[in-house]
Scaffold this motif. Structure first.
Motif, PDB file in Angstrom:
ATOM      1  N   ARG A 197      42.135  42.938  32.903  1.00 25.67           N
ATOM      2  CA  ARG A 197      40.851  42.632  32.285  1.00 25.67           C
ATOM      3  C   ARG A 197      40.914  41.138  32.040  1.00 25.67           C
ATOM      4  NH1 ARG A 197      37.077  45.650  28.393  1.00 25.67           N
ATOM      5  NH2 ARG A 197      35.562  44.004  28.018  1.00 25.67           N
ATOM      6  N   SER A 198      40.091  40.389  32.700  1.00 25.06           N
ATOM      7  CA  SER A 198      40.181  38.939  32.662  1.00 25.06           C
ATOM      8  C   SER A 198      38.791  38.340  32.548  1.00 25.06           C
ATOM      9  CB  SER A 198      40.864  38.434  33.942  1.00 25.06           C
ATOM     10  OG  SER A 198      40.912  37.034  33.961  1.00 25.06           O
ATOM     11  N   GLY A 199      38.568  37.611  31.480  1.00 21.26           N
ATOM     12  CA  GLY A 199      37.265  36.979  31.296  1.00 21.26           C
ATOM     13  C   GLY A 199      36.147  37.992  31.338  1.00 21.26           C
ATOM     14  N   LYS A 200      35.234  37.837  32.289  1.00 20.13           N
ATOM     15  CA  LYS A 200      34.095  38.751  32.419  1.00 20.13           C
ATOM     16  C   LYS A 200      34.405  39.942  33.312  1.00 20.13           C
ATOM     17  CE  LYS A 200      30.798  35.001  31.770  1.00 20.13           C
ATOM     18  NZ  LYS A 200      29.714  34.237  32.367  1.00 20.13           N
ATOM     19  N   HIS A 201      35.584  39.972  33.897  1.00 20.79           N
ATOM     20  CA  HIS A 201      35.962  41.048  34.822  1.00 20.79           C
ATOM     21  C   HIS A 201      36.700  42.155  34.065  1.00 20.79           C
ATOM     22  CE1 HIS A 201      34.900  38.323  38.085  1.00 20.79           C
ATOM     23  NE2 HIS A 201      35.645  37.397  37.492  1.00 20.79           N
ATOM     24  N   ARG A 202      36.066  43.314  34.015  1.00 14.36           N
ATOM     25  CA  ARG A 202      36.641  44.430  33.280  1.00 14.36           C
ATOM     26  C   ARG A 202      37.848  45.028  34.003  1.00 14.36           C
ATOM     27  NH1 ARG A 202      34.535  47.025  29.047  1.00 14.36           N
ATOM     28  NH2 ARG A 202      35.336  49.077  28.597  1.00 14.36           N
ATOM     29  N   ARG A 203      37.775  45.153  35.326  1.00 14.05           N
ATOM     30  CA  ARG A 203      38.879  45.723  36.106  1.00 14.05           C
ATOM     31  C   ARG A 203      39.114  44.847  37.333  1.00 14.05           C
ATOM     32  NH1 ARG A 203      41.039  50.452  35.503  1.00 14.05           N
ATOM     33  NH2 ARG A 203      41.283  50.790  37.729  1.00 14.05           N
ATOM     34  N   ARG A 204      39.855  43.812  37.135  1.00 13.88           N
ATOM     35  CA  ARG A 204      40.157  42.894  38.230  1.00 13.88           C
ATOM     36  C   ARG A 204      41.491  43.312  38.853  1.00 13.88           C
ATOM     37  NH1 ARG A 204      40.852  36.402  37.554  1.00 13.88           N
ATOM     38  NH2 ARG A 204      41.956  36.073  39.508  1.00 13.88           N
ATOM     39  N   GLN A 205      41.495  43.558  40.135  1.00 10.17           N
ATOM     40  CA  GLN A 205      42.707  43.981  40.836  1.00 10.17           C
ATOM     41  C   GLN A 205      43.319  42.796  41.568  1.00 10.17           C
ATOM     42  OE1 GLN A 205      41.698  47.368  43.254  1.00 10.17           O
ATOM     43  NE2 GLN A 205      41.649  48.732  41.484  1.00 10.17           N
ATOM     44  N   GLU A 206      44.626  42.628  41.393  1.00  8.92           N
ATOM     45  CA  GLU A 206      45.375  41.583  42.084  1.00  8.92           C
ATOM     46  C   GLU A 206      46.665  42.168  42.617  1.00  8.92           C
ATOM     47  OE1 GLU A 206      46.346  38.071  39.887  1.00  8.92           O
ATOM     48  OE2 GLU A 206      44.262  37.546  39.505  1.00  8.92           O
ATOM     49  N   ARG A 207      47.167  41.581  43.677  1.00 12.69           N
ATOM     50  CA  ARG A 207      48.492  41.958  44.179  1.00 12.69           C
ATOM     51  C   ARG A 207      49.524  41.436  43.191  1.00 12.69           C
ATOM     52  NH1 ARG A 207      47.539  40.801  50.543  1.00 12.69           N
ATOM     53  NH2 ARG A 207      46.273  42.660  50.827  1.00 12.69           N
ATOM     54  N   LEU A 208      50.617  42.155  43.086  1.00  8.27           N
ATOM     55  CA  LEU A 208      51.650  41.799  42.119  1.00  8.27           C
ATOM     56  C   LEU A 208      52.156  40.375  42.333  1.00  8.27           C
ATOM     57  CD1 LEU A 208      53.450  42.578  39.759  1.00  8.27           C
ATOM     58  CD2 LEU A 208      55.067  43.569  41.389  1.00  8.27           C
ATOM     59  N   GLY A 209      52.449  40.000  43.554  1.00  7.44           N
ATOM     60  CA  GLY A 209      52.948  38.654  43.842  1.00  7.44           C
ATOM     61  C   GLY A 209      51.964  37.579  43.410  1.00  7.44           C
ATOM     62  N   GLN A 210      50.677  37.802  43.704  1.00  2.00           N
ATOM     63  CA  GLN A 210      49.632  36.842  43.319  1.00  2.00           C
ATOM     64  C   GLN A 210      49.550  36.740  41.793  1.00  2.00           C
ATOM     65  OE1 GLN A 210      45.749  37.994  44.709  1.00  2.00           O
ATOM     66  NE2 GLN A 210      44.742  36.218  43.829  1.00  2.00           N
ATOM     67  N   PHE A 211      49.611  37.894  41.142  1.00  2.17           N
ATOM     68  CA  PHE A 211      49.560  37.909  39.679  1.00  2.17           C
ATOM     69  C   PHE A 211      50.746  37.145  39.089  1.00  2.17           C
ATOM     70  CE2 PHE A 211      51.347  39.899  35.862  1.00  2.17           C
ATOM     71  CZ  PHE A 211      50.381  39.520  34.948  1.00  2.17           C
ATOM     72  N   LEU A 212      51.969  37.422  39.572  1.00  2.00           N
ATOM     73  CA  LEU A 212      53.158  36.770  39.023  1.00  2.00           C
ATOM     74  C   LEU A 212      53.118  35.256  39.197  1.00  2.00           C
ATOM     75  CD1 LEU A 212      55.931  39.335  40.009  1.00  2.00           C
ATOM     76  CD2 LEU A 212      54.959  38.917  37.742  1.00  2.00           C
ATOM     77  N   LYS A 213      52.634  34.779  40.361  1.00  2.00           N
ATOM     78  CA  LYS A 213      52.510  33.335  40.576  1.00  2.00           C
ATOM     79  C   LYS A 213      51.490  32.731  39.608  1.00  2.00           C
ATOM     80  CE  LYS A 213      53.830  33.253  45.421  1.00  2.00           C
ATOM     81  NZ  LYS A 213      53.359  33.075  46.807  1.00  2.00           N
TER      82      LYS A 213
END
Length: 180
Positions: A4-20
């Motif tokens: 949940r990020s800013g205005k995005h209630r369910r934002r999906q990211e790949r784990l690698g992208q998220f960790l970076k």
């Protein structure tokens, strides 16, 4: 990872992208815990700091629950007992505040601030001799350069004057030589 990020209630990211991305942000995170449930990794001082910082915006029952949770989890922690006593006193529950100050003084008899605050509670309850005894004991525990010294000396002077004016103690106060 679902965020949940800013205005995005369910934002999906790949784990690698998220960790970076998270690393670029300094691996900063925020945990919102229910007031009555400190996180497993919480420390007593961290939890008390969180309660203190949030108490202006939390409902009173949530603040009470947070302090109760702290007392249950860290029953012998001086900071928890002191903060809980200050809280109880500030919301008009002097008996609970006195209970917490006494518990703290069992653990740390030289905690001058707790002893001085207990003296004020005892005085408010009409137990001037007991209050003066506690204030004098608080003064005895201080070093010469303590920033608490002027406040505790003022308590002793004030209570000495009250004792000389009032004389008789209410029946509920401790017997001579006792302590509330």
């Amino acid at each position: 990872v679902v965020l949940r990020s800013g205005k995005h209630r369910r934002r999906q990211e790949r784990l690698g992208q998220f960790l970076k991305s998270w690393e670029r942000g300094g691996n900063w995170a925020f945990v919102a815990a229910p007031a009555a449930e400190p996180p497993a990794t919480a420390t007593a001082d961290g939890w008390i700091r969180a309660i203190t910082d949030a108490r202006r915006v939390l409902p009173p029952d949530a603040v009470d629950a947070a302090f109760a949770a702290a007392r249950a989890r860290w029953p012998a922690d001086p900071l928890v007992l002191f903060a809980a006593a200050v809280h109880e006193g500030s919301i008009g529950r002097p008996d609970f505040a006195a209970r917490d100050y006494r518990a703290l003084l069992e653990i740390d008899p030289e905690h001058a601030a707790a002893r001085n605050n207990l003296a004020h509670l005892l005085a408010d309850d009409g137990c001037i001799a007991d209050a003066l005894r506690e204030a004098r004991r608080a003064l005895e525990t201080l070093g010469g350069e303590s920033p608490l010294r002027p406040a505790i000396e003022d308590t002793v002077v004030t209570l000495t004057g009250l004792l000389n004016v009032n004389g008789q103690e209410p029946e509920h106060c401790a017997a001579p030589g006792g302590s509330g």
